[in-house]
Design a protein around this motif. Sequence first.
Motif, short mmCIF file in Angstrom:
data_model
loop_
_atom_site.label_atom_id
_atom_site.label_comp_id
_atom_site.label_asym_id
_atom_site.label_seq_id
_atom_site.Cartn_x
_atom_site.Cartn_y
_atom_site.Cartn_z
N LEU A 106 -3.08 7.59 -7.50
CA LEU A 106 -2.91 8.57 -6.44
C LEU A 106 -2.39 9.90 -6.98
CD1 LEU A 106 -1.54 6.47 -3.46
CD2 LEU A 106 -3.89 7.15 -3.98
N VAL A 146 -4.63 12.34 3.47
CA VAL A 146 -3.75 11.28 3.01
C VAL A 146 -4.58 10.32 2.15
CG1 VAL A 146 -4.04 9.90 5.12
CG2 VAL A 146 -2.05 9.54 3.68
N ARG A 185 -4.52 6.55 0.18
CA ARG A 185 -3.84 5.25 0.20
C ARG A 185 -4.44 4.34 -0.86
NH1 ARG A 185 -5.54 5.80 5.59
NH2 ARG A 185 -3.91 6.69 6.89
N SER A 224 -10.45 6.43 7.93
CA SER A 224 -10.41 6.56 6.48
C SER A 224 -11.73 6.09 5.88
CB SER A 224 -9.23 5.77 5.89
OG SER A 224 -9.41 4.41 6.11
N GLU A 273 1.08 5.64 -0.04
CA GLU A 273 0.36 6.81 0.45
C GLU A 273 0.87 8.07 -0.23
OE1 GLU A 273 0.69 7.28 4.66
OE2 GLU A 273 -0.39 5.42 5.07
N MET A 296 0.86 -1.17 0.00
CA MET A 296 0.00 0.00 0.00
C MET A 296 0.90 1.24 0.00
SD MET A 296 -3.57 1.00 1.56
CE MET A 296 -4.19 -0.51 1.08
#
Length: 88
Positions: free
Chosen positions: A77, A65, A67, A44, A3, A1
């Motif tokens: 992202l 943020v 993820r 989240s 970020e 994962m």
Amino acid sequence: MIERTAVIAAAAGLHARPAAAFAYAAAAQPVLVEIARTAAPERSVQADSLLGVMSLNASHGETVVLRAGGAQAENALEELVRLLESGS
């Protein structure tokens, strides 16, 4: 994962129209993306959920943020960070 962080540029924060544009863009990504306020990273929500994004109550200038995991997470992202930081 992986970020990424982004500063919300939209004057209204992630409410109504900016939240809808963000959730729509997140839904178009090939990977599942989560978003959280950096002030409360443990809470989240799925970025493609309009109600979830609005429930964060993220304001203009606040840092969030993002993820995601998977082969295309980096590109997803980066696109979403650009959207948040452009104020569109």
